[in-house]
Design a protein around this motif. Sequence first.
Motif, PDB file in Angstrom:
ATOM      1  N   ASP A  49      -1.647  -4.258   5.831  1.00 34.40           N
ATOM      2  CA  ASP A  49      -1.945  -2.815   6.109  1.00 34.40           C
ATOM      3  C   ASP A  49      -0.309  -2.444   5.328  1.00 34.40           C
ATOM      4  N   GLU A  50      -0.695  -1.069   5.436  1.00 33.82           N
ATOM      5  CA  GLU A  50       0.481  -0.433   4.857  1.00 33.82           C
ATOM      6  C   GLU A  50       2.232  -0.975   5.957  1.00 33.82           C
ATOM      7  N   LYS A  53       3.256  -4.470   5.091  1.00 35.00           N
ATOM      8  CA  LYS A  53       3.765  -3.990   4.383  1.00 35.00           C
ATOM      9  C   LYS A  53       5.626  -3.677   3.792  1.00 35.00           C
TER      10      LYS A  53
END
Length: 202
Positions: A49-50, A53
């Motif tokens: 997910d963000e 990352k």
Amino acid sequence: TSKAILAAMALALVLPAVAHADDTKSMTDIYKTMFSKVPEGWEKRLEQDETQKVCSDTRNNPSPKQAEAILAREAKNVVLPADGNVMGDWTKGEKLAQSGYGGRFTDTDPKKENGGNCYACHQLATHEVSYGTIGPSLMHYGKLRDFAPEAAKQTYTRIYNPQSQIACALMPRFGHNKFLTEQQMKDLTAFLMSPDSPVNKD
């Protein structure tokens, strides 16, 4: 046997090289090579997910702006118990802290609950002599916080989603990823915060 030892040594030498050969094999190919029996849908574990990352790209060292965004985003994902009580049964929490079951390709019993595996990273109960040191010592955790209700709430929140309090924390997001149930997280909170817990005994 000597042949078995040599085979194990050869495997240990080869695997690190294969794991870094991203120019010739994808991580999916590597996993398929290393594990012959894997649960359906295991590929989803590789999807980030963000927050993940950002933490991967920065090697867990986000910029102040990135860290602020992570804390804000992850705080929105925390769900506190509807009854307002974050304390469960510390005796059950102790068993959860000792259990490393769940999440491995060999853990296939749906009736067996996942464990927290807390001792892999933390020192907790004073009588336990085997523990990891990746995370800080949590011995006397509740006592050092005067067993305050607000500290218990913060503890539950950290178990649920540590990224809401420390950007790029190494600790798993047990609640956010639905790895532990609400009751399990309450029990772990009690293990840390209860005056009767061995965590808080001399």
